[in-house]
Design a protein around this motif. Structure first.
Motif: not given
Length: 155
Positions: A88-111
């Protein structure tokens, strides 16, 4: 198909948006690992099959379809969901990384890595999938904000 994008979590220029701490953001990602129903529309049940240090093995029930995935993580840094291929499903992956280029400026990178081809006739479908995943990732941040606002992580 491989693709990634960034979602801004804290817009430091927006005084109307309550910033999330890295801990609140991480807690929300762990909630997605423990019980993904609030994050994945159509998911009826999320059962933890096996648990060890930095790893969960889960069965995700979407109606009659059951997807087994393995969740691995490094606390406060990244979390990876790797689904097994089945009928029913082809499989795969998702990696979510927390990035903070400066204090308090949080981003999530979805790969994402999927078995979906990127070119040819499937190119338009691949673009639709990218768009749907992007919207789902925006919704992930919205759900994490709701968890934080409801006091999900006691300070």
């Amino acid at each position: 198909m491989k693709f990634e994008h960034l979602i801004e979590v804290n817009d430091l220029a927006n005084p109307l948006q309550a910033p999330l701490s890295r801990e609140e953001l991480w807690f929300g990602l762990l909630c997605r690992a423990e019980d993904a129903r609030a994050f994945l529309p159509g998911l009826e049940a999320c059962r933890i099959v096996e648990r060890s240090e930095g790893r969960l093995l889960r069965d995700l029930h979407f109606g009659n379809a059951v997807i087994r995935d393995c969740v691995t993580f490094e606390a406060l840094c990244w979390i990876r969901f790797e689904s097994e291929a089945n009928e029913q499903h082809a499989g795969g992956s998702l990696t979510i990384t927390i990035e903070e280029p400066e204090p308090g400026a949080l981003f999530l990178r979805f790969a994402y890595r999927t078995s979906l081809p990127e070119g040819g006739e499937d190119g338009r479908y691949a673009e639709f999938v990218r768009s749907a995943y992007h919207q789902s990732d925006i919704d992930t941040v919205r759900v994490i904000r709701m968890i934080a606002e409801s006091g999900g992580l006691a300070q």
